[in-house]
Design a protein around this motif. Structure first.
Motif, PDB file in Angstrom:
ATOM      1  N   PRO A  22       0.795  -1.096  -0.039  1.00  0.00           N
ATOM      2  CA  PRO A  22       0.091  -0.023   0.009  1.00  0.00           C
ATOM      3  C   PRO A  22       0.789   1.432  -0.007  1.00  0.00           C
ATOM      4  O   PRO A  22       0.238   2.211  -0.555  1.00  0.00           O
ATOM      5  CB  PRO A  22      -0.775  -0.202   1.265  1.00  0.00           C
ATOM      6  CG  PRO A  22      -0.183  -1.238   1.981  1.00  0.00           C
ATOM      7  CD  PRO A  22       0.485  -2.155   1.216  1.00  0.00           C
ATOM      8  N   ILE A  23       1.968   1.320   0.568  1.00  0.00           N
ATOM      9  CA  ILE A  23       2.875   2.328   0.784  1.00  0.00           C
ATOM     10  C   ILE A  23       3.393   2.488  -0.666  1.00  0.00           C
ATOM     11  O   ILE A  23       3.423   4.086  -1.154  1.00  0.00           O
ATOM     12  CB  ILE A  23       4.130   2.082   1.675  1.00  0.00           C
ATOM     13  CG1 ILE A  23       3.571   1.873   2.956  1.00  0.00           C
ATOM     14  CG2 ILE A  23       5.028   3.446   1.469  1.00  0.00           C
ATOM     15  CD1 ILE A  23       4.791   1.642   3.885  1.00  0.00           C
ATOM     16  N   LEU A  24       3.738   1.703  -1.511  1.00  0.00           N
ATOM     17  CA  LEU A  24       4.292   2.018  -2.995  1.00  0.00           C
ATOM     18  C   LEU A  24       3.256   2.117  -3.867  1.00  0.00           C
ATOM     19  O   LEU A  24       3.418   3.011  -4.929  1.00  0.00           O
ATOM     20  CB  LEU A  24       5.190   0.881  -3.331  1.00  0.00           C
ATOM     21  CG  LEU A  24       6.525   0.559  -2.547  1.00  0.00           C
ATOM     22  CD1 LEU A  24       7.054  -0.686  -2.919  1.00  0.00           C
ATOM     23  CD2 LEU A  24       7.171   1.584  -2.427  1.00  0.00           C
ATOM     24  N   GLN A  25       2.092   1.668  -3.479  1.00  0.00           N
ATOM     25  CA  GLN A  25       1.012   1.681  -4.388  1.00  0.00           C
ATOM     26  C   GLN A  25       0.319   3.360  -4.238  1.00  0.00           C
ATOM     27  O   GLN A  25       0.022   3.753  -5.503  1.00  0.00           O
ATOM     28  CB  GLN A  25       0.068   0.795  -4.088  1.00  0.00           C
ATOM     29  CG  GLN A  25      -1.249   0.478  -5.180  1.00  0.00           C
ATOM     30  CD  GLN A  25      -2.095  -0.531  -4.779  1.00  0.00           C
ATOM     31  OE1 GLN A  25      -2.221  -0.989  -3.628  1.00  0.00           O
ATOM     32  NE2 GLN A  25      -2.607  -1.111  -5.938  1.00  0.00           N
ATOM     33  N   ASP A  26       0.470   3.755  -3.287  1.00  0.00           N
ATOM     34  CA  ASP A  26      -0.260   5.322  -3.039  1.00  0.00           C
ATOM     35  C   ASP A  26       0.645   5.995  -3.845  1.00  0.00           C
ATOM     36  O   ASP A  26       0.346   7.002  -4.556  1.00  0.00           O
ATOM     37  CB  ASP A  26      -0.318   5.574  -1.632  1.00  0.00           C
ATOM     38  CG  ASP A  26      -1.422   4.621  -0.854  1.00  0.00           C
ATOM     39  OD1 ASP A  26      -2.377   4.240  -1.891  1.00  0.00           O
ATOM     40  OD2 ASP A  26      -1.435   4.571   0.219  1.00  0.00           O
ATOM     41  N   ALA A  27       1.916   6.095  -3.784  1.00  0.00           N
ATOM     42  CA  ALA A  27       3.145   6.935  -4.405  1.00  0.00           C
ATOM     43  C   ALA A  27       4.329   6.224  -4.604  1.00  0.00           C
ATOM     44  O   ALA A  27       4.378   4.967  -4.192  1.00  0.00           O
ATOM     45  CB  ALA A  27       3.183   8.079  -3.398  1.00  0.00           C
ATOM     46  N   SER A  28       5.428   7.072  -5.232  1.00  0.00           N
ATOM     47  CA  SER A  28       6.506   6.531  -5.232  1.00  0.00           C
ATOM     48  C   SER A  28       7.340   6.264  -3.886  1.00  0.00           C
ATOM     49  O   SER A  28       6.837   6.709  -2.991  1.00  0.00           O
ATOM     50  CB  SER A  28       7.342   7.484  -6.156  1.00  0.00           C
ATOM     51  OG  SER A  28       7.758   8.499  -5.545  1.00  0.00           O
TER      52      SER A  28
END
Length: 593
Positions: free
Chosen positions: A231-237
């Motif tokens: 979820p961390i990488l999915q939301d933003a870089s």
């Protein structure tokens, strides 16, 4: 007999120490995997042979005149018999490495025993290669087991000592003394040899289970971290969410601190040393720059390599892990430790695995974002030509390559990026330079040849000095795609596509030819004149290309279709070389715009 049994059991401890050391040598894992090449056989035979020679000195010496036990010896006289554990080492070699390793080890040990001499030198020399062969052949019956069970090893270990007793009876000159010797040492030797072999397999199993258990724990941890990072990488870089990622890694890993950087500065630092390892600081460590330059993990084993100016800094060692996006290094994840002893091989492998997983996630999400961008974009001239199955197949290819060939996956992801950017950049243009259209084609060719690596050959020949020739966008790639999707669809042998662009006077001739099944007669007469949507072929893309060529370049640039007598078909057309013949200025302005 009892005294001899006790002494031999005492000497087993020395052999087990050598067994434990054996589990640490680099080539030992190949024994368990049974991945044997000639050089591996030679290497292992030498190693086991050396251990077998050392094992002779864990044995005991029995004078033939008294048959009294001597537990220490420097040399063996012609009236003495040496009883030791060299045969056990040979049996171990045969059991784990097979008959060839066992035989070679036995030969090496047997030669040494012949050199030592003694009353029973012939029997001692012969039993070693025979024991290697017997246990090697017997062990092959249990080849489905990575390490043979101790109970089976105990059973197998009884045969060579029994054979040894028979050889002693044959080759000892004094038969009465020989029988008495066998009565004295027979049972102790059989018991201790069999027990030693069983204990050795228990040691190997325990060491292997411990290694695999530790690897499983670290793999579980890496997968857990990867799942929480989604979820961390999915939301933003990663760069945008550096703080969140650093806190996640700090909570999950047994480290003193975590830092995340881009290629120039520190983006986040969590853990010890945060009072002086501040955000925005430029990268100071030489190893950090080396990791960014080479793309390889770097390890700082002492404080000097960390290059921290604070004397009170608690961070003494670090692992620097490069992070990739689409094959390009975008930053580092630094794992800091308080002591160099904390950096073991398992920590380095865990860091490497995390770097790979996080890089693949970042690249995968970039591919997903590109996929969403494609859905949302209004591509005026390419809607009918782009095959959505191509995109999904490419993503499946990337998903597979990320597991087995990450470098190839990064390369294909870059080509997909070029392909998609070309689609977006040429969408609003009526004409583009041939070099831009060929870049689009080359990106597509790189992807499809990776998908059909052993099934497809694409040959491209282009005359020089044609880069600035103007052509409608997305004209060439769909022709190659049509060959793959339809012409070569049922091709049993290797498919071949020849793509040629040649210049003659003021015309540029373009042909795409395959060695496939060709066009059916009823389809051939309709191609290019109307959209065709049938089970055996799809002429919609060819119809759209033909219409654009005629509308922009003129009737003479229409598509031509034909089947070849030697099988296969071709699609060809010609366009004017506008760089010499001139073209409508409105079209030139449209191309530049």
């Amino acid at each position: 007999m009892i005294d001899l049994t006790i002494v031999l059991f005492e000497r087993i401890g020395l052999l087990l120490l050598a067994a434990f050391m054996l589990t640490q040598i680099p080539g030992f894992r190949s024994l368990l995997d049974r991945d044997m090449a000639i050089d591996t056989v030679i290497y292992l035979a030498i190693v086991f042979g050396f251990i077998g020679i050392l094992a002779t000195y864990t044995g005991v010496l029995i004078p033939m005149d008294t048959l009294m036990l001597e537990s220490r010896f420097t040399n063996v006289t012609s009236s003495e018999v040496l009883i030791g554990f060299s045969t056990v080492v040979v049996m171990i070699a045969g059991l784990l490495g097979g008959p060839y390793v066992g035989l070679c080890t036995g030969v090496i040990t047997g030669i040494y025993l012949a050199f030592i001499g003694g009353e029973a030198w012939i029997a001692n020399s012969l039993i070693n290669p025979l024991a290697g062969l017997i246990t090697g052949w017997t062990g092959q019956f249990f080849s489905d087991e990575r390490v043979i069970a101790p109970g089976k090893a105990l059973f197998i270990g009884m045969f060579p000592p029994v054979l040894h007793m028979g050889l002693l009876l044959i080759f000892i000159s004094d038969q009465e003394k020989g029988v008495e010797l066998v009565n004295t040492i027979g049972i102790p030797l059989v018991i201790t040899n069999a027990v030693a072999l069983a204990i050795f397999t228990m040691v190997i199993r325990a060491a292997l289970n411990e290694t695999e258990r530790e690897a499983a724990i670290e793999t579980n941890r890496a997968l857990s971290i990867a799942e929480k990072a989604l979820p961390i990488l999915q939301d933003a870089s990663l760069i945008s969410n550096a703080d969140k990622m650093a806190k996640l890694l700090y909570d999950e890993l047994d480290v003193a601190a975590i830092a995340i950087t881009d290629k120039e500065k520190v983006l986040s630092h969590v853990g010890l040393g945060d009072d002086h390892h501040r955000l925005g600081e430029p990268l100071k460590m030489r190893l950090s720059h080396k990791a960014l330059d080479t793309g390889d993990i770097q390890v700082a084993y002492d404080r000097e390599e960390i290059q921290c100016r604070s004397e009170a800094c608690p961070l003494k060692t670090a692992i620097m892990v490069p992070i990739y996006r689409s094959g390009e290094i975008i930053g580092l994840i630094n794992l800091y430790f308080r002591h160099s002893q904390q950096i073991r091989a398992v920590e380095i492998e865990l860091a490497k695995g995390l770097g790979t997983i996080i890089s693949n996630q970042i690249s995968g999400f970039e591919a997903e974002r590109m996929k969403e961008l494609l859905k949302e974009a209004e591509i005026r001239n390419l809607q009918a030509q782009i095959n959505p199955h191509f995109l999904f197949n490419t993503f499946n290819l990337l998903h597979s390559l990320m597991r087995v060939n990450q470098e190839k996956a990064r390369h294909i992801l870059i080509q997909l990026s070029h392909y998609m950017r070309a689609n977006l950049s040429i969408a609003s243009k009526t004409l583009i330079p041939l070099k831009d259209e060929l870049a689009h084609v080359n990106a597509y060719v790189e992807i499809v040849t990776a998908r059909f690596m052993d099934q497809l050959i694409i040959n491209i020949h282009i005359d020089p000095d044609l880069d600035d020739v103007l052509i409608p966008p997305a004209t060439l790639q769909p022709l190659i795609e049509n060959c793959i999707q339809h012409g070569l669809k049922d091709k049993q042998m290797k498919g071949r596509i020849d793509f040629t662009i040649t210049k003659k006077e003021e015309w540029v001739f373009i042909e795409v030819r395959d060695n496939g099944k060709g066009f059916s007669d009823d389809i051939l007469v309709l191609l290019g004149t109307e959209p065709i949507d049938q089970q055996n072929g799809n002429g919609t893309a060819l119809y759209n290309i033909n219409e654009r060529l005629k509308g922009i370049m003129g009737e003479k640039s229409r598509l031509h279709f034909r089947n070849h007598p030697e099988k296969g078909s071709s699609v060809s057309f010609k366009i004017l070389d506008q760089t010499r013949s001139g073209i409508n200025e409105d079209l030139r302005d449209d191309c530049r715009g």
